[in-house]
Design a protein around this motif. Structure first.
Motif, PDB file in Angstrom:
ATOM      1  N   GLN A   1       0.813  -1.214   0.000  1.00 56.12           N
ATOM      2  CA  GLN A   1       0.000   0.000   0.000  1.00 56.12           C
ATOM      3  C   GLN A   1       0.850   1.270   0.000  1.00 56.12           C
ATOM      4  O   GLN A   1       0.328   2.369  -0.188  1.00 56.12           O
ATOM      5  CB  GLN A   1      -0.948   0.000   1.207  1.00 56.12           C
TER       6      GLN A   1
ATOM      7  N   TYR B   1      -0.905  -3.678  -7.548  1.00 59.23           N
ATOM      8  CA  TYR B   1      -1.466  -2.335  -7.385  1.00 59.23           C
ATOM      9  C   TYR B   1      -0.966  -1.463  -8.535  1.00 59.23           C
ATOM     10  O   TYR B   1       0.230  -1.158  -8.623  1.00 59.23           O
ATOM     11  CB  TYR B   1      -1.068  -1.736  -6.043  1.00 59.23           C
TER      12      TYR B   1
ATOM     13  N   LEU C   1      -5.061   2.749  -8.725  1.00 60.27           N
ATOM     14  CA  LEU C   1      -5.192   2.452  -7.300  1.00 60.27           C
ATOM     15  C   LEU C   1      -4.150   3.198  -6.478  1.00 60.27           C
ATOM     16  O   LEU C   1      -4.446   3.688  -5.376  1.00 60.27           O
ATOM     17  CB  LEU C   1      -5.073   0.942  -7.061  1.00 60.27           C
TER      18      LEU C   1
ATOM     19  N   ILE D   1      -5.146   5.545  -3.418  1.00 57.83           N
ATOM     20  CA  ILE D   1      -4.650   5.383  -2.043  1.00 57.83           C
ATOM     21  C   ILE D   1      -4.176   6.723  -1.490  1.00 57.83           C
ATOM     22  O   ILE D   1      -4.376   7.047  -0.314  1.00 57.83           O
ATOM     23  CB  ILE D   1      -3.522   4.328  -1.986  1.00 57.83           C
TER      24      ILE D   1
ATOM     25  N   GLU E   1     -10.513   5.247   3.310  1.00 56.88           N
ATOM     26  CA  GLU E   1     -11.551   4.389   2.732  1.00 56.88           C
ATOM     27  C   GLU E   1     -10.971   3.072   2.217  1.00 56.88           C
ATOM     28  O   GLU E   1     -11.591   2.010   2.336  1.00 56.88           O
ATOM     29  CB  GLU E   1     -12.239   5.122   1.567  1.00 56.88           C
ATOM     30  N   LEU E   2      -9.762   3.131   1.669  1.00 54.80           N
ATOM     31  CA  LEU E   2      -9.207   1.954   1.003  1.00 54.80           C
ATOM     32  C   LEU E   2      -8.455   1.018   1.956  1.00 54.80           C
ATOM     33  O   LEU E   2      -8.447  -0.203   1.741  1.00 54.80           O
ATOM     34  CB  LEU E   2      -8.269   2.395  -0.132  1.00 54.80           C
TER      35      LEU E   2
ATOM     36  N   LEU F   1      -8.030  -3.031   1.583  1.00 57.25           N
ATOM     37  CA  LEU F   1      -6.772  -3.573   1.079  1.00 57.25           C
ATOM     38  C   LEU F   1      -6.050  -4.414   2.121  1.00 57.25           C
ATOM     39  O   LEU F   1      -5.275  -5.314   1.765  1.00 57.25           O
ATOM     40  CB  LEU F   1      -5.867  -2.438   0.597  1.00 57.25           C
TER      41      LEU F   1
ATOM     42  N   ILE G   1     -13.755  -1.274  -3.942  1.00 50.89           N
ATOM     43  CA  ILE G   1     -12.465  -0.659  -4.279  1.00 50.89           C
ATOM     44  C   ILE G   1     -12.546   0.022  -5.642  1.00 50.89           C
ATOM     45  O   ILE G   1     -12.091   1.162  -5.812  1.00 50.89           O
ATOM     46  CB  ILE G   1     -11.346  -1.721  -4.271  1.00 50.89           C
TER      47      ILE G   1
ATOM     48  N   ILE H   1     -14.339   3.284  -5.309  1.00 54.99           N
ATOM     49  CA  ILE H   1     -13.541   4.310  -4.620  1.00 54.99           C
ATOM     50  C   ILE H   1     -12.463   4.867  -5.559  1.00 54.99           C
ATOM     51  O   ILE H   1     -12.204   6.081  -5.579  1.00 54.99           O
ATOM     52  CB  ILE H   1     -12.898   3.728  -3.338  1.00 54.99           C
ATOM     53  N   VAL H   2     -11.836   3.977  -6.321  1.00 57.91           N
ATOM     54  CA  VAL H   2     -10.805   4.417  -7.267  1.00 57.91           C
ATOM     55  C   VAL H   2     -11.389   5.408  -8.267  1.00 57.91           C
ATOM     56  O   VAL H   2     -10.764   6.429  -8.601  1.00 57.91           O
ATOM     57  CB  VAL H   2     -10.188   3.209  -8.009  1.00 57.91           C
TER      58      VAL H   2
ATOM     59  N   SER I   1     -12.826   8.762  -6.146  1.00 57.57           N
ATOM     60  CA  SER I   1     -11.775   9.574  -5.517  1.00 57.57           C
ATOM     61  C   SER I   1     -10.995  10.403  -6.532  1.00 57.57           C
ATOM     62  O   SER I   1     -10.283  11.344  -6.154  1.00 57.57           O
ATOM     63  CB  SER I   1     -10.802   8.674  -4.755  1.00 57.57           C
TER      64      SER I   1
END
Length: 325
Positions: A160, A240, A244, A248, A254-255, A259, A273, A276-277, A280
């Motif tokens: 991450q 990733y 993504l 992040i 949120e992620l 993850l 996910i 959100i990607v 965001s």
């Protein structure tokens, strides 16, 4: 059958049509089941981008023995397919181009040996295109970068904290280096001026980076029926990619809980996910990055001498880097 995109470039299309049976004859593995799977993969609808670029860029050089150019074009495609076979083992992918992968049908050991065998086929074609030690070293160096890039993926999986710089390092080895090799070697085999060789390397690297980013964008936004692979297949493997990575940075709170589940992500988690990607702005930021590289590639191509192959390269680059599948 050669991909339909080449119909817009008739003279290259004819060369690729002639290349297909040549490629099939370049593979002669005694193990019949594995041989048949490799042949099936070679015939399963790849775009032939690397040999296609090889042929187009070779036109900036001198008139050269067509057999040497064909061998050079075959070499880069065989190297590409070898890396795909190994990729499928690493990612445990069940399908490639709609065809069941070798490791799924015959096991990982046989798939790894099949990929290794294609590396030997690649070098056999390299030797037919050139026997200059300096050219051979370029191939060896490129192959080392490609394989190191694949190995680097191990330290990035489920990471991450992966940065944009990490991502570009990874895709340069994973994808862009082979594009660079295609352009440089086609210029070298045809004895093009050194500035054309150097410029080709820059063009290939930039196109390769943009192409991979767009591929990663389509993993989030593409239609699986068009892309011929499941949406977010990379995420399930802990890979990733740029959308993504940006997400992040933009929506870490949120992620992170999602993850942190790593291999235990459910289909519902993956859908969250993805949303959100997109929401965001991570996906939009990746699109912006791909657009910038596309503009850079077009600027570099603009420096080439005026001839039909330049216009074809401009058209093909724009098609590939604005594709929806």
């Amino acid at each position: 059958m050669v991909h339909a995109l080449w119909r817009q470039f008739p003279r290259i299309n004819l060369k690729l049509i002639a290349l297909e049976p040549y490629l099939l004859n370049a593979v002669n593995l005694p193990n019949q089941p594995i041989h048949d799977k490799i042949i099936e993969l070679l015939k399963s609808g790849g775009k032939f981008l690397r040999p296609g670029f090889f042929y187009i860029y070779s036109e900036f050089g001198e008139k050269t023995d067509p057999a040497k150019i064909k061998a050079g074009a075959a070499a880069v495609e065989l190297l590409h397919v070898a890396t795909l076979i190994h990729d499928d083992v690493i990612d445990d992918s069940p399908l490639r181009r709609g065809v069941k992968t070798i490791h799924t049908q015959y096991g990982q050991k046989h798939a790894i040996y099949a990929g290794d065998y294609l590396f030997t086929c690649y070098f056999a074609q390299v030797l037919k295109s050139t026997q200059d030690p300096a050219d051979m070293k370029r191939h060896v160096d490129a192959m080392q970068i490609i394989l190191a890039g694949e190995l680097d993926q191990m330290k990035y999986n489920f990471n991450q904290k992966m940065t944009e710089a990490d991502y570009f390092h990874e895709i340069t080895g994973k994808t862009a280096e082979l594009f660079r090799l295609c352009f440089q070697q086609s210029a070298i085999v045809t004895h093009a001026p050194e500035e054309i060789v150097k410029l080709g390397g820059e063009i290939g690297l930039t196109i390769g980076q943009a192409y991979q980013i767009l591929d990663d964008i389509l993993d989030y936004s593409g239609d699986p029926h068009q892309t011929k692979k499941p949406v977010l297949e990379d995420l399930k493997s802990g890979v990733y990619t740029l959308p993504l990575i940006f997400a992040i940075q933009l929506a870490p709170d949120e992620l992170k809980p999602l993850l942190d589940k790593r291999e235990k992500l459910s289909n519902d988690d993956i859908a969250k996910i993805r949303n959100i990607v997109i929401s965001s702005g991570g996906l939009a930021k990746a699109v912006e990055s791909a657009d910038q590289l596309t503009e850079k590639a077009e600027t570099l191509i603009g420096q080439l001498p005026e001839q039909k192959s330049k216009r074809d390269l401009q058209t093909l680059t724009r098609m590939l880097l604005t594709r929806k599948q």
